[in-house]
Design a protein around this motif. Structure first.
Motif, short mmCIF file in Angstrom:
data_model
loop_
_atom_site.label_atom_id
_atom_site.label_comp_id
_atom_site.label_asym_id
_atom_site.label_seq_id
_atom_site.Cartn_x
_atom_site.Cartn_y
_atom_site.Cartn_z
N LEU A 1 26.76 37.88 75.36
CA LEU A 1 28.13 38.50 75.90
C LEU A 1 29.07 38.71 74.81
N ASP A 2 29.15 37.46 74.17
CA ASP A 2 30.07 37.39 73.11
C ASP A 2 29.80 38.45 71.86
N HIS A 3 28.52 38.57 71.52
CA HIS A 3 27.93 39.53 70.52
C HIS A 3 28.18 40.84 71.07
N LEU A 4 27.98 41.22 72.34
CA LEU A 4 28.44 42.64 72.99
C LEU A 4 29.79 43.08 73.06
N GLU A 5 30.51 42.12 73.43
CA GLU A 5 31.77 42.39 73.32
C GLU A 5 32.36 42.60 71.80
N GLU A 6 31.80 41.96 70.70
CA GLU A 6 32.21 41.99 69.40
C GLU A 6 31.68 43.39 68.80
N TRP A 7 30.48 43.71 69.32
CA TRP A 7 29.81 45.07 68.79
C TRP A 7 30.52 46.03 69.48
N LEU A 8 31.00 46.23 70.61
CA LEU A 8 31.69 47.07 71.38
C LEU A 8 32.89 47.59 70.74
N ILE A 9 33.68 46.36 70.28
CA ILE A 9 35.12 46.69 69.80
C ILE A 9 34.91 47.11 68.38
N ALA A 10 33.80 46.66 67.78
CA ALA A 10 33.49 47.24 66.23
C ALA A 10 33.23 48.62 66.34
N PHE A 11 32.23 48.96 67.47
CA PHE A 11 31.94 50.43 67.35
C PHE A 11 33.06 51.24 67.82
N LEU A 12 33.84 50.92 68.63
CA LEU A 12 34.99 51.66 69.23
C LEU A 12 35.83 52.01 67.97
N MET A 13 36.18 50.88 67.20
CA MET A 13 37.12 50.98 66.37
C MET A 13 36.79 51.91 65.04
N GLY A 14 35.42 51.50 64.60
CA GLY A 14 34.87 52.19 63.52
C GLY A 14 34.71 53.71 63.82
N THR A 15 34.01 54.04 64.90
CA THR A 15 33.81 55.24 65.30
C THR A 15 35.05 56.05 65.48
N ALA A 16 36.26 55.48 66.05
CA ALA A 16 37.40 56.26 66.28
C ALA A 16 38.00 56.71 64.96
N THR A 17 37.95 55.67 63.96
CA THR A 17 38.59 55.81 62.62
C THR A 17 37.77 57.13 61.79
N LEU A 18 36.53 57.03 62.19
CA LEU A 18 35.59 58.00 61.38
C LEU A 18 35.85 59.27 62.06
N ILE A 19 35.97 59.56 63.17
CA ILE A 19 36.43 60.66 63.78
C ILE A 19 37.59 61.52 63.41
N ILE A 20 38.57 60.61 63.46
CA ILE A 20 39.90 60.85 62.82
C ILE A 20 39.85 61.16 61.46
N PHE A 21 39.24 60.53 60.60
CA PHE A 21 39.15 60.78 59.28
C PHE A 21 38.34 62.36 59.27
N VAL A 22 37.27 62.56 59.77
CA VAL A 22 36.44 63.89 59.58
C VAL A 22 37.41 65.24 60.26
N ALA A 23 38.25 64.68 61.32
CA ALA A 23 38.97 65.78 61.83
C ALA A 23 40.27 66.29 61.08
N VAL A 24 40.88 65.10 60.25
CA VAL A 24 41.90 65.36 59.27
C VAL A 24 41.19 66.18 58.00
N LEU A 25 40.28 65.80 57.50
CA LEU A 25 39.71 66.67 56.60
C LEU A 25 39.17 67.83 56.77
N GLN A 26 38.62 68.23 58.03
CA GLN A 26 38.52 69.44 58.42
C GLN A 26 39.67 70.40 58.88
N ARG A 27 40.79 69.75 59.24
CA ARG A 27 41.70 70.56 59.33
C ARG A 27 42.54 71.02 58.03
N TYR A 28 42.36 70.14 57.11
CA TYR A 28 43.16 70.65 55.75
C TYR A 28 42.04 71.34 55.03
N ALA A 29 40.93 71.07 55.12
CA ALA A 29 39.76 72.24 54.54
C ALA A 29 39.75 73.60 54.95
#
Length: 233
Positions: free
Chosen positions: A5-33
């Motif tokens: 449960l501890d690992h699942l909790e940590e993986w979920l938080i890391a996945f959500l944080m990393g994926t959201a950051t990546l999506i925002i980064f790609v969306a900003v690049l696409q908008r400026y490009a």
């Protein structure tokens, strides 16, 4: 079981944080490009109108499960000046009371949140998924951009609060058994060990803001030269 449960909790938080950051980064690049004549034919047709809404939802989920992680690791801010001045017996009782109060509050939020989610379309979705009659159950609204059921978004409230309630109870049981609470050292960097062989580096590693009695900052005279066996001048 708890370790999984501890690992699942940590993986979920890391996945959500990393994926959201990546999506925002790609969306900003696409908008400026897309604003340039050179790259518009390549990226102008891409639609990222859903990115902001999805990232907001992901950060909400991350915050709810991050709060449960904070209870387990002891990173939540707490004012314990009065508690630390009490006798150990009364201090222990107040700590247990505070942990149980936190468990009660988050348990109530989880229960009421679960009821809200079921009434907001989850009940209909579950019956519909299994091919059962839905009757006059409310289908529930959808999000404006992704057109996803809002009950999926709101599920972070009962799930995160239930996990937080469990963490409060877990910490409470651990405190009753051992008399210790989870503590997080904000000055420690994971994977970085202190160098105690170099006298100058060892002296720099002394935390002069450390409170020897949890109330008053440590004076220079309190340092007993733990690193080299000599008193700091």
């Amino acid at each position: 079981m708890l370790r999984a449960l501890d690992h699942l909790e940590e993986w979920l938080i890391a996945f959500l944080m990393g994926t959201a950051t990546l999506i925002i980064f790609v969306a900003v690049l696409q908008r400026y490009a897309a604003g340039t004549a050179l790259l518009y034919p390549l990226v102008g047709h891409l639609d990222f109108s859903w990115a902001q809404e999805l990232c907001i939802i992901m950060f909400v989920w991350m915050a709810k499960f991050g709060a449960a992680y904070g209870v387990r690791t002891g990173i939540h801010v707490g004012v314990d000046v009065v508690i630390n001045r009490l006798d150990p017996q009364w201090r222990a009782k107040l700590i247990v009371f505070g942990l149980l109060a936190g468990a009660l509050f988050t348990g109530i939020v989880a229960t009421m949140g679960g009821h809200f989610v079921m009434e907001n379309g989850a009940h209909y979705a579950f019956l519909h998924a299994f091919g059962l009659p839905t009757g006059d159950l409310y289908e529930g609204p959808i999000t404006p951009d992704m057109e996803a059921p809002t009950w999926v978004v709101y599920s972070a409230i009962p799930l995160g609060s239930a996990l937080m309630c469990f963490r409060f109870l877990q910490v409470c049981v651990g405190f009753i058994r051992t008399g210790e609470l989870p503590h997080h050292d904000h000055g420690h960097v994971e994977g970085l060990e202190e160098d105690t062989t170099d006298p100058q580096r060892a002296a720099q590693d002394i935390n002069w803001f450390e409170m020897s009695d949890n109330l008053h900052p440590k004076d220079a005279k309190d340092d007993k030269g733990d690193h080299q066996g000599e008193k700091r001048p």
